[in-house]
Scaffold this active site. Sequence first.
Site, short mmCIF file in Angstrom:
data_model
loop_
_atom_site.label_atom_id
_atom_site.label_comp_id
_atom_site.label_asym_id
_atom_site.label_seq_id
_atom_site.Cartn_x
_atom_site.Cartn_y
_atom_site.Cartn_z
N GLU A 275 -2.11 -4.11 -5.78
CA GLU A 275 -1.92 -3.65 -4.39
C GLU A 275 -2.74 -2.39 -4.20
O GLU A 275 -2.12 -1.50 -4.03
CB GLU A 275 -0.53 -3.35 -4.01
CG GLU A 275 0.35 -4.57 -4.36
CD GLU A 275 2.19 -4.07 -4.37
OE1 GLU A 275 2.39 -2.57 -4.42
OE2 GLU A 275 2.95 -4.94 -4.35
N PRO A 276 -4.03 -2.27 -4.81
CA PRO A 276 -4.98 -1.23 -4.74
C PRO A 276 -5.05 -0.77 -3.28
O PRO A 276 -5.41 -1.39 -2.43
CB PRO A 276 -6.07 -1.50 -5.37
CG PRO A 276 -6.28 -2.96 -4.95
CD PRO A 276 -4.84 -3.71 -5.00
N ARG A 314 -3.56 16.06 3.09
CA ARG A 314 -3.35 15.88 1.74
C ARG A 314 -3.64 17.29 0.90
O ARG A 314 -2.85 17.69 0.03
CB ARG A 314 -4.47 14.85 0.79
CG ARG A 314 -4.32 13.53 1.52
CD ARG A 314 -5.09 12.62 0.81
NE ARG A 314 -4.55 12.46 -0.33
CZ ARG A 314 -4.90 12.89 -1.65
NH1 ARG A 314 -5.96 13.58 -1.65
NH2 ARG A 314 -4.05 12.55 -2.91
N CYS A 346 -1.74 26.87 13.45
CA CYS A 346 -0.82 28.41 13.08
C CYS A 346 -0.01 28.10 11.75
O CYS A 346 1.18 28.31 11.91
CB CYS A 346 -0.04 28.57 14.32
SG CYS A 346 -1.22 28.71 15.64
N TYR A 375 -5.29 7.60 2.87
CA TYR A 375 -4.29 8.73 3.21
C TYR A 375 -4.81 9.85 4.05
O TYR A 375 -4.36 11.07 3.85
CB TYR A 375 -3.43 9.15 1.85
CG TYR A 375 -3.03 8.19 1.27
CD1 TYR A 375 -1.92 6.98 1.65
CD2 TYR A 375 -3.73 7.58 -0.08
CE1 TYR A 375 -1.67 6.01 0.99
CE2 TYR A 375 -3.41 6.57 -0.66
CZ TYR A 375 -2.28 5.79 -0.32
OH TYR A 375 -1.77 4.50 -1.14
N1 LLP Z 1 2.00 -0.46 -3.60
C1 LLP Z 1 2.66 0.51 -3.33
C2 LLP Z 1 4.25 -0.29 -3.46
C3 LLP Z 1 2.91 1.60 -3.02
O1 LLP Z 1 4.07 2.51 -2.54
C4 LLP Z 1 1.34 2.27 -2.92
C5 LLP Z 1 1.41 3.60 -2.48
C6 LLP Z 1 0.43 1.37 -3.02
C7 LLP Z 1 0.53 -0.12 -3.63
C8 LLP Z 1 -0.96 1.81 -3.19
O2 LLP Z 1 -1.24 2.78 -3.99
P1 LLP Z 1 -2.75 3.39 -4.29
O3 LLP Z 1 -3.53 2.40 -4.97
O4 LLP Z 1 -3.53 3.66 -2.98
O5 LLP Z 1 -2.63 4.65 -5.41
N2 LLP Z 1 -0.16 9.72 0.49
C9 LLP Z 1 -0.28 9.88 -0.92
C10 LLP Z 1 -0.23 8.61 -1.66
C11 LLP Z 1 1.00 7.82 -1.40
C12 LLP Z 1 1.06 6.60 -2.12
C13 LLP Z 1 2.12 5.54 -1.64
N3 LLP Z 1 2.15 4.45 -2.08
C14 LLP Z 1 -1.53 10.75 -1.26
O6 LLP Z 1 -2.29 10.95 -0.32
O7 LLP Z 1 -2.02 11.03 -2.29
#
Ligand code: LLP
Length: 430
Positions: A275-276, A314, A346, A375
């Site tokens: 799930e990237p 972020r 602000c 994100y």
């Molecule tokens: N699968 C599940 C169940 C997840 O909760 C997430 C991310 C992913 C896959 C994808 O993860 P990635 O490969 O993108 O690391 N807003 C935060 C990141 C939150 C991630 C939430 N879950 C940021 O800006 O760093």
Amino acid sequence: MNHFEYRNGVLYAEDVSLERLAAEVGTPFYCYSTATLERHYNVFADAFSDVRAKICYGVKANSNLAVIRTLAAAGAGADIVSEGELRLALAAGVPADRIVFSGVGKSKSEMAQALDAGIYQFNVESEPELEALSEVASSKGMEAAVAIRVNPDVDAKTHAKISTGKAENKFGIPWSRIRQVYGQAANLPGIRIVGVDVHIGSQITDLAPFEAAYKRIAELALALRQDGHNIERLDLGGGLGIPYRDDVGAPPLPVEYAEMVKRTVGYLDCELVFEPGRMLVGNAGVLVSRIIYMKTGETRTFAIVDAAMNDLLRPSLYEAYHHILPLHEAESDVPLTPVDFVGPICESGDTFAVERPMPPLADGDLVAICSSGAYGAVMSSTYNARPLAPEVLVKKDQYAVVRERPDYEAMMAQHKLPGWFDGPPQDGAA
Ligand code: LLP
């Protein structure tokens, strides 16, 4: 590697000048590169080309329809967490049998829609959710393919707000109860157990936490098979980190991650699901902004830009580092001085960078806030009544505005005054 680079001193996205985009679209805006999206997908997919694997793009990282469509065309499935993401994934042409549904709070109506669409798998995170899914599926005379998310109690060594695999996090079923829950699932109507699911966090820059979690998953899969369950799939989540800056060690490459995965769980002969999110889209996007004013404070110099924390949260939320490049390349021998990049909102937290060494900057200059494809736009809001920034997708020398900047009329039209105010509503406020 990405496709944002200087050409004759001006920053380009593929063959399109970001300066030209700024003139034609207005700032701030997000810009994504098709070639970078495709490259990142292919690097990840190639690393697993010798095993049975499904790469389900974590849509939450960037749910722009054109971005999902680009990745779907390259072969990606989708990992979704809401009805909205289900709709977007289907509309972008992701085949339903490549969609997995994650998240701790799926509602019954979301479950029903996903079942009707014929998705590949539900990743279930609690006993009540399992019961709800059983009820919804059996009332339709259907069976839901289920992997149960286990909380392996592993420290992903990432920012606390994006760590998900520790016992104190809300995600997954505790390790101590997991076999028992599989036992319950096996007896529920409408539930077909297909595998195990895990996701330990995001922006993970070291293979060790992944390896620790995957070893536990492999151990669990064997135990579950011994218990008589059908474990044919392992969903190993997302989380692989990306380089945000050049001056710290680079995170592991997808091929190194893949080598570790195959070594750790390969012997189970399961189909692997990934799930990237960030890895595919993070460095495929920039946020382009214009300096409104250069302001000299008592102890700091501020570049007040027209993007703000509502556009890219972020840095405010996670103290995240985003590299900032002037759209006009500085001469290599020019002296650098520290600049704070801040937005017009602000709050002191409306800060993109603190004391960042920069070449001379002036009012009106354009900058790119890098690595903003993941994100970024998805976490934006209209705080301070600011319109959402538009999103632009570039493909070679073409570009398209793939989500428009809302106009003020549309923003105003969402507000309704209740009938108890005297007199006719003002124009635009009704
Ligand atoms: N699968 C599940 C169940 C997840 O909760 C997430 C991310 C992913 C896959 C994808 O993860 P990635 O490969 O993108 O690391 N807003 C935060 C990141 C939150 C991630 C939430 N879950 C940021 O800006 O760093």
